[in-house]
Design an enzyme around this catalytic site. Structure first.
Site, mmCIF file in Angstrom:
data_model
loop_
_atom_site.group_PDB
_atom_site.id
_atom_site.type_symbol
_atom_site.label_atom_id
_atom_site.label_comp_id
_atom_site.label_asym_id
_atom_site.label_seq_id
_atom_site.Cartn_x
_atom_site.Cartn_y
_atom_site.Cartn_z
ATOM 1 N N GLY A 98 30.550 4.820 20.208
ATOM 2 C CA GLY A 98 30.780 3.377 20.219
ATOM 3 C C GLY A 98 30.702 2.832 18.804
ATOM 4 N N GLY A 146 29.456 7.409 22.807
ATOM 5 C CA GLY A 146 30.401 6.728 23.703
ATOM 6 C C GLY A 146 31.574 7.594 24.112
ATOM 7 C CD GLU A 169 23.593 8.745 21.370
ATOM 8 O OE1 GLU A 169 24.797 8.629 21.648
ATOM 9 O OE2 GLU A 169 22.968 9.821 21.486
ATOM 10 C CG ASP A 177 24.267 4.668 25.201
ATOM 11 O OD1 ASP A 177 24.650 5.622 24.494
ATOM 12 O OD2 ASP A 177 24.765 3.528 25.115
#
Length: 386
Positions: A98, A146, A169, A177
């Site tokens: 992301g 992402g 992350e 996530d």
């Protein structure tokens, strides 16, 4: 030449000029579409999603999510679309993650995009996980964060020798996530815990061996694989699997090499089976092997808050559904965006690139159970709902 002939020639010229202008506009409009961040096309029996930001390693933006989600739902209902293929443009990356820099800036400015991005990204992850049509992700090149969320929940994931998987992350004050709390604890042994806490990178056939990909093929065969999939007539899930299986069986690259972590799996399983970060660190210290000490060095650079969040996320996620995990992760995302470490991690890694984040708190002992509970707390009416 009489006036009539002059007028007729001018009329013809103007008509030609008008046609040329119209054609030019059409070409420009076609070019504009072709340079969008996402290309959405029907090819044969397939709907094709191409992530089209090669200069930015196809990093995912909110605008891209807002284009992909409705089209995915549309193709899911379309009787003429039998499968969905997602791939990245440019050859270097499927999707490097992301666009966290934009999210961090928005979060600091208290802009709504920090809520919207995670909410809509996780809704898309869920839609991929529950997609009624066979979903084929060509995870060629860099596939992180992402990008993993756009692929790993789908039915088929095809890796190549250039695939590079990681969930890095904890190094930017976030947590793995996009459903990481669902798929990571379901990998063999404690492999998912190891990958989540260290950000370890898997390459090529190892992405398949770890269980991230369902198939492995030579990158030079990607074009013909796509053509073969497009050419299928009203294919079933089994027909698609047969094509992928055939390409997978043909591939000989690194076939004789063992999984890169094979010799370390016993250590990974024993060291990472603890229920606290402190105990995992103690296990690695006591093990004392060069592999264990290397992981210790890596873990010590990560955000202490992120490490504790991640361990609990995976432990809780191991018994939750994908949608329950995504709801939990939405709560965590909002707590991280509202905290210090995420913005500091993005600054250190992506903005100033000094690779020296100043975590707060800087020590695991200072991350209390109360701090953790606040991260996992329900957001009430603002929670993610399916």
């Amino acid at each position: 030449m009489g006036q009539w002939e002059v007028w007729r020639l001018m009329s013809r010229f103007n008509s030609f000029k008008r046609t040329n202008i119209i054609l030019q506009h059409l070409r420009m409009s076609k070019h504009t579409d072709a340079t969008g961040d996402v290309l959405l096309e029907r090819k044969g029996c397939a709907g094709v999603i191409t992530l089209n930001r090669p200069k930015f390693l196809n990093a995912l933006t909110l605008n891209m999510i807002r284009q992909i989600y409705p089209q995915l739902k549309k193709w899911e209902q379309d009787p003429e679309t039998f499968l969905i293929i997602i791939k990245g443009a440019g050859g270097k990356a499927f999707c490097a993650g992301g666009d966290v820099r934009v999210i961090s800036e928005a979060g600091k400015a208290k802009q709504k995009i920090a809520q919207d991005f995670f909410r809509e990204e996780y809704m898309l992850n869920s839609a991929i996980g529950f997609c009624q049509k066979p979903y084929v992700a060509l995870i060629h090149g860099i596939t992180m964060g992402g990008g993993v969320g756009l692929s790993v929940h789908g039915q088929f994931r095809v890796a190549t020798e250039t695939s590079l998987f990681a969930m890095p992350e904890t190094g930017i004050g976030l947590f793995p996530d996009v459903g990481g709390g669902y798929f990571l604890p379901r990998l063999q042994g404690k492999l998912g815990y190891f990958l989540a806490l260290t950000g370890f990178r898997l390459k090529g056939r190892d992405v398949y061996r770890a269980g991230i990909a369902t198939h492995f093929i030579d990158s030079e065969k990607l074009g013909t694989l796509e053509e073969d999939l497009f050419a299928l007539k009203s294919p079933s899930k089994e027909n698609i699997a047969d094509v992928l299986d055939a390409y997978h069986t043909e591939s000989k690259i690194d076939q004789d090499k063992s999984f890169i972590l094979e010799e370390h799996m016993e250590k990974i399983n024993s060291c990472f089976s603890a229920n606290t970060m402190e105990q995992i660190i103690e296990n690695l210290r006591q093990d004392g092997s060069s592999f264990a000490l290397e992981q210790l060095k890596v873990i010590n650079k990560m955000s202490p808050t992120s490490l504790k969040i991640t361990l609990r996320q995976l432990m809780e996620g191991s018994s939750k559904t994908l949608q329950e995990v995504l709801t939990m992760e939405y709560r965590l995302s909002q707590a991280c965006v509202g905290g210090h470490d995420f913005h500091e991690g993005v600054r250190a890694v992506l903005i100033d690139k000094d690779q020296s984040p100043k975590w707060k708190p800087a020590d695991l002992k200072e991350v209390t159970d109360e701090d953790l509970n606040n991260h996992f707390k329900s957001l009430g009416s603002n929670d993610l709902k399916f």
